[in-house]
Scaffold this active site. Structure first.
Site, short mmCIF file in Angstrom:
data_model
loop_
_atom_site.label_atom_id
_atom_site.label_comp_id
_atom_site.label_asym_id
_atom_site.label_seq_id
_atom_site.Cartn_x
_atom_site.Cartn_y
_atom_site.Cartn_z
N LYS A 16 -12.17 -7.27 -9.29
CA LYS A 16 -12.72 -8.03 -7.93
C LYS A 16 -14.64 -7.92 -8.44
CE LYS A 16 -10.15 -5.33 -5.45
NZ LYS A 16 -10.14 -4.21 -4.61
N LYS A 43 0.73 -1.34 0.08
CA LYS A 43 0.05 0.45 0.29
C LYS A 43 0.80 1.15 0.25
CE LYS A 43 -3.77 -2.33 0.78
NZ LYS A 43 -5.18 -2.03 -0.80
MG MG Z 1 -6.53 -2.20 -5.35
#
Ligand code: MG
Length: 370
Positions: free
Chosen positions: A263, A164
């Site tokens: 996703k 991240k």
């Molecule tokens: Mg992502």
């Protein structure tokens, strides 16, 4: 199949370590589970996991629960549903709400695969059983903690690590990581934390030889990403900006990205996920399956999707113990080899909620019978 009963659960799953990204911090994962039961007592479980607050996308688990309960379930309960596209057609009047639609759509796929006696990955058209998976680290308390975790992931055979990336945890973090692991495969995920005004920052990222930069700019944007991709060498990967097949078509047409993270929740289910996968394959654009820290139920559904052949980059599907002390579902997701998971031959998917744990973790439950 006539849908005789639908159960909705809003559940709260406590994490071992907080999940910190460009949009904030989660100590628990809130997920919505959908159980569809057909006339013969045949049932299928689905999961959709948009997080507790609308920070990753405009949807959030409490909203998904109410949208399903008040608007979607009444259109499906007691109906003869012939396919997942028939199911989605009955919800077509409702705009957006992809995660909520995915909850029902994914449960339909699992139910229908069980009806056919097929494992979900075969019902989806997957030809392989084994899938490479990656490791993923949110913002940590310290760089030393991150470097130790990366070493742990490499020791377990993961082929790539995702990091991240947000203001304050950016180039310094990459400097430390790249100097410690000069040749390993990394990519960063910015979770839409930047704008095109930060293009110089991303030009500097080129020097770290990353596999890709995931969602650098605002969620939903395609045009600025196309601009940024022209300015940098590292491939841009879109996540939050691809919410539909149409988004993917536009992204590929205008060059917004060179990789797509798919996703199932974000795009409204497995049917759309598969269509985006197929479109990317036609254009020679690699894909990978992203995750939302689902329980083993959602993880095993993601794993089934990831068996499709253009999912070439390791997936964000994690062993249950990676994020949770105890998974809500059994069997838990586990590595079947170094950096690899194997889809089960069981009809549907192998994992289901454990009744006592489901009772403990449920925030709200509602049950409907035709
Ligand atoms: Mg992502």
């Amino acid at each position: 199949m006539k849908i005789e009963r639908i159960d909705l659960y809003w559940v709260k799953l406590p994490l071992i370590y907080p999940w910190r990204t460009a949009y904030g911090e989660d100590w628990d994962i809130h997920s919505a589970l959908v159980r569809l039961e057909a006339e013969e007592g045949l049932y299928g479980w689905g999961e959709t996991t948009p997080l507790y607050a609308p920070t990753y996308s405009p949807e959030h688990t409490p909203g998904v629960f109410y949208t399903l309960r008040d608007h979607f379930v009444p259109r499906i309960l007691g109906q003869e549903i012939s396919s997942e596209s028939d199911l989605l057609d009955r919800l077509a009047v409702f705009k957006g709400n992809q995660f909520a639609k995915a909850g029902l759509e994914v449960a339909w796929w699992v139910l229908d695969a069980k009806r056919q006696g097929l494992p979900l990955h075969r019902a989806l058209g997957g030809k392989r059983d084994r899938v490479p998976v990656g490791a993923d680290y949110g913002v940590q308390d310290s760089l030393d903690m991150l470097l130790a975790k990366i070493q742990g992931a490499i020791d377990q055979g993961y082929a790539r690590v995702k990091l991240k990336f947000r203001p304050g945890w950016d180039l310094n973090m990459l400097d430390a990581v790249r100097s410690t692991f000069p040749n390993f495969t990394f990519h960063i995920d910015c979770n839409s934390g930047y704008t095109l005004r930060d293009a110089d920052l991303f030009k500097r990222v080129d020097r770290y030889r990353l596999a890709m930069i995931e969602q650098p700019l605002q969620a939903g944007d395609l045009v600025d990403h196309a601009e940024l991709q022209k300015m940098i060498e590292t491939p841009v990967c879109l996540d939050e900006s691809i919410r539909s097949l149409h988004d993917a078509q536009v992204a590929l047409r205008i060059g917004s990205c060179r990789v797509v993270n798919i996703k199932m929740g974000r795009v409204g289910g497995l049917g759309v996920a598969k269509a985006i996968h197929d479109l990317c394959a036609e254009h020679g654009v690699p894909c990978w399956v992203g995750g939302m820290l689902e329980s083993a139920l959602g993880g095993s559904i993601c794993l089934a999707l990831a068996t499709l052949e253009n999912f070439t980059y390791p997936a964000d599907i994690f062993p249950s113990r990676y994020f949770y002390r105890q998974d809500l579902c059994a069997p838990e997701t586990v590595l079947s080899g170094p950096g690899e998971m194997t889809a089960s031959p069981a009809p549907g998917v192998p994992s289901e909620p454990v009744p006592e744990l489901l009772e403990q973790r449920t925030v709200q439950h509602v049950s409907f019978r035709a």
